[in-house]
Design a protein around this motif. Structure first.
Motif, mmCIF file in Angstrom:
data_model
loop_
_atom_site.group_PDB
_atom_site.id
_atom_site.type_symbol
_atom_site.label_atom_id
_atom_site.label_comp_id
_atom_site.label_asym_id
_atom_site.label_seq_id
_atom_site.Cartn_x
_atom_site.Cartn_y
_atom_site.Cartn_z
ATOM 1 N N MET A 34 7.980 6.169 0.685
ATOM 2 C CA MET A 34 7.502 7.331 0.980
ATOM 3 C C MET A 34 5.969 7.465 1.070
ATOM 4 S SD MET A 34 8.086 10.543 2.017
ATOM 5 C CE MET A 34 9.847 10.682 1.977
ATOM 6 N N TYR A 35 5.301 6.790 0.194
ATOM 7 C CA TYR A 35 3.837 6.974 -0.030
ATOM 8 C C TYR A 35 3.185 6.408 1.116
ATOM 9 C CZ TYR A 35 4.828 9.296 -4.505
ATOM 10 O OH TYR A 35 5.251 10.216 -5.515
ATOM 11 N N LEU A 36 3.965 5.116 1.550
ATOM 12 C CA LEU A 36 3.069 4.510 2.644
ATOM 13 C C LEU A 36 3.239 5.478 3.985
ATOM 14 C CD1 LEU A 36 2.388 2.110 4.473
ATOM 15 C CD2 LEU A 36 4.516 1.524 4.885
ATOM 16 N N ARG A 37 4.309 6.136 4.195
ATOM 17 C CA ARG A 37 4.426 7.363 5.140
ATOM 18 C C ARG A 37 3.352 8.322 4.968
ATOM 19 N NH1 ARG A 37 11.147 8.130 6.290
ATOM 20 N NH2 ARG A 37 11.319 5.704 6.676
ATOM 21 N N LEU A 38 3.300 8.734 3.502
ATOM 22 C CA LEU A 38 2.413 9.932 3.566
ATOM 23 C C LEU A 38 0.888 9.354 3.592
ATOM 24 C CD1 LEU A 38 3.898 11.393 0.083
ATOM 25 C CD2 LEU A 38 3.483 12.581 2.450
ATOM 26 N N TRP A 39 0.580 8.399 3.146
ATOM 27 C CA TRP A 39 -0.660 7.912 3.561
ATOM 28 C C TRP A 39 -0.982 7.672 4.826
ATOM 29 C CZ3 TRP A 39 -3.320 3.877 5.774
ATOM 30 C CH2 TRP A 39 -4.588 3.662 5.559
ATOM 31 N N GLY A 40 -0.330 7.027 5.644
ATOM 32 C CA GLY A 40 0.038 7.217 7.201
ATOM 33 C C GLY A 40 -0.182 8.395 7.994
ATOM 34 N N ASP A 41 0.074 9.423 7.416
ATOM 35 C CA ASP A 41 0.338 10.881 7.870
ATOM 36 C C ASP A 41 -1.221 11.562 7.901
ATOM 37 O OD1 ASP A 41 2.338 12.301 9.264
ATOM 38 O OD2 ASP A 41 2.042 13.785 7.507
ATOM 39 N N GLY A 42 -2.035 11.012 7.302
ATOM 40 C CA GLY A 42 -3.528 11.508 7.432
ATOM 41 C C GLY A 42 -3.833 12.188 6.090
ATOM 42 N N VAL A 43 -4.825 13.045 6.455
ATOM 43 C CA VAL A 43 -5.370 13.849 5.272
ATOM 44 C C VAL A 43 -4.513 14.478 4.227
ATOM 45 C CG1 VAL A 43 -7.287 15.528 4.537
ATOM 46 C CG2 VAL A 43 -7.716 14.006 6.413
ATOM 47 N N GLN A 44 -3.758 15.587 5.169
ATOM 48 C CA GLN A 44 -2.711 16.306 4.359
ATOM 49 C C GLN A 44 -1.738 15.473 3.560
ATOM 50 O OE1 GLN A 44 -2.771 19.596 3.525
ATOM 51 N NE2 GLN A 44 -1.055 18.888 1.913
ATOM 52 N N GLY A 45 -0.966 14.112 4.064
ATOM 53 C CA GLY A 45 -0.111 13.419 3.647
ATOM 54 C C GLY A 45 -0.970 12.649 2.265
ATOM 55 N N ARG A 46 -1.976 12.309 2.332
ATOM 56 C CA ARG A 46 -2.644 11.538 1.326
ATOM 57 C C ARG A 46 -2.843 12.704 0.136
ATOM 58 N NH1 ARG A 46 -6.758 7.775 4.884
ATOM 59 N NH2 ARG A 46 -5.056 7.008 5.984
ATOM 60 N N ALA A 47 -3.266 13.952 0.570
ATOM 61 C CA ALA A 47 -3.519 14.756 -0.409
ATOM 62 C C ALA A 47 -1.999 15.214 -1.214
ATOM 63 C CB ALA A 47 -3.953 16.243 0.248
ATOM 64 N N ILE A 74 4.642 -0.783 10.944
ATOM 65 C CA ILE A 74 5.548 0.382 11.526
ATOM 66 C C ILE A 74 5.827 0.939 10.724
ATOM 67 C CG2 ILE A 74 7.295 0.874 13.282
ATOM 68 C CD1 ILE A 74 4.865 -0.733 14.441
ATOM 69 N N ARG A 75 5.967 2.340 10.668
ATOM 70 C CA ARG A 75 6.488 3.293 9.846
ATOM 71 C C ARG A 75 7.312 4.292 10.497
ATOM 72 N NH1 ARG A 75 3.353 7.508 9.571
ATOM 73 N NH2 ARG A 75 1.337 7.520 10.362
ATOM 74 N N HIS A 76 7.989 4.818 9.697
ATOM 75 C CA HIS A 76 9.111 5.909 10.396
ATOM 76 C C HIS A 76 8.137 7.266 9.872
ATOM 77 C CE1 HIS A 76 12.771 3.773 11.506
ATOM 78 N NE2 HIS A 76 12.116 2.822 11.059
ATOM 79 N N GLY A 77 8.598 8.531 10.396
ATOM 80 C CA GLY A 77 8.171 9.814 10.282
ATOM 81 C C GLY A 77 8.756 10.055 8.765
ATOM 82 N N LEU A 78 7.838 11.056 8.346
ATOM 83 C CA LEU A 78 8.134 11.741 6.765
ATOM 84 C C LEU A 78 9.625 12.085 6.768
ATOM 85 C CD1 LEU A 78 4.739 13.498 6.048
ATOM 86 C CD2 LEU A 78 5.650 11.668 5.171
ATOM 87 N N GLU A 79 10.227 12.707 7.692
ATOM 88 C CA GLU A 79 11.655 13.240 7.453
ATOM 89 C C GLU A 79 12.707 12.222 7.826
ATOM 90 O OE1 GLU A 79 12.037 16.109 6.212
ATOM 91 O OE2 GLU A 79 9.845 16.258 6.110
ATOM 92 N N CYS A 80 12.319 11.182 8.391
ATOM 93 C CA CYS A 80 13.318 10.129 8.959
ATOM 94 C C CYS A 80 14.358 9.600 7.597
ATOM 95 C CB CYS A 80 12.783 8.995 9.789
ATOM 96 S SG CYS A 80 13.652 7.980 10.352
ATOM 97 N N SER A 81 15.395 9.183 7.640
ATOM 98 C CA SER A 81 15.976 8.844 6.614
ATOM 99 C C SER A 81 16.051 7.297 6.826
ATOM 100 C CB SER A 81 17.410 9.504 6.601
ATOM 101 O OG SER A 81 18.150 8.984 7.788
#
Length: 132
Positions: A1-14, A52-59
């Motif tokens: 999840m944290y890899l996905r958040l980091w890759g999601d940009g500024v808001q994900g990193r926050a 390659i990472r999946h989206g935040l909501e992807c299971s």
């Protein structure tokens, strides 16, 4: 999840930084976020190829995400050779030791986040059976 958040940009990193701070306190939370940032930056800049990472909501759990998570778990359990092997799949061989080391730092922080909080010890023993 944290890899996905980091890759999601500024808001994900926050959001990741907030999780770390809530679970670990301000100082340790900042250190954990710095470990995540350095770990992911190393993968992004010196990776054999983009992770390659999946989206935040992807299971789903993708192969790259699984390798990333297994590397962190192995490093935090003291299995440095296994962590190095997985790190060498993600980044160039000359950066694998640094990636394994950062994986250990982050993995230990994640373990602290999920560790059960010990109850205070008073010396009092509860009765064997308790009724309303």
């Amino acid at each position: 999840m944290y890899l996905r958040l980091w890759g999601d940009g500024v808001q994900g990193r926050a959001d990741a930084a907030s999780d770390f701070e809530i679970a670990l306190g301000a100082e340790c939370g900042r250190a954990a976020m710095m470990s995540l940032d350095r770990l992911c930056s190393l993968c992004a800049h010196h990776g054999r190829r983009p992770l390659i990472r999946h989206g935040l909501e992807c299971s789903c759990l993708g192969a790259d995400e699984n390798c990333f998570a297994q590397m962190i778990a192995a490093a935090s359990e003291g299995s440095r050779e296994d962590a190095m092997m997985m790190a060498s799949l993600i980044v160039r061989p000359d950066f694998a030791p640094a990636l394994a080391s950062l994986s250990e730092e982050l993995g230990l922080a994640l373990r602290r986040m999920t560790a059960p909080v010990p109850l205070p010890t008073t010396g009092h023993q509860p009765p064997a059976a308790l009724l309303h």
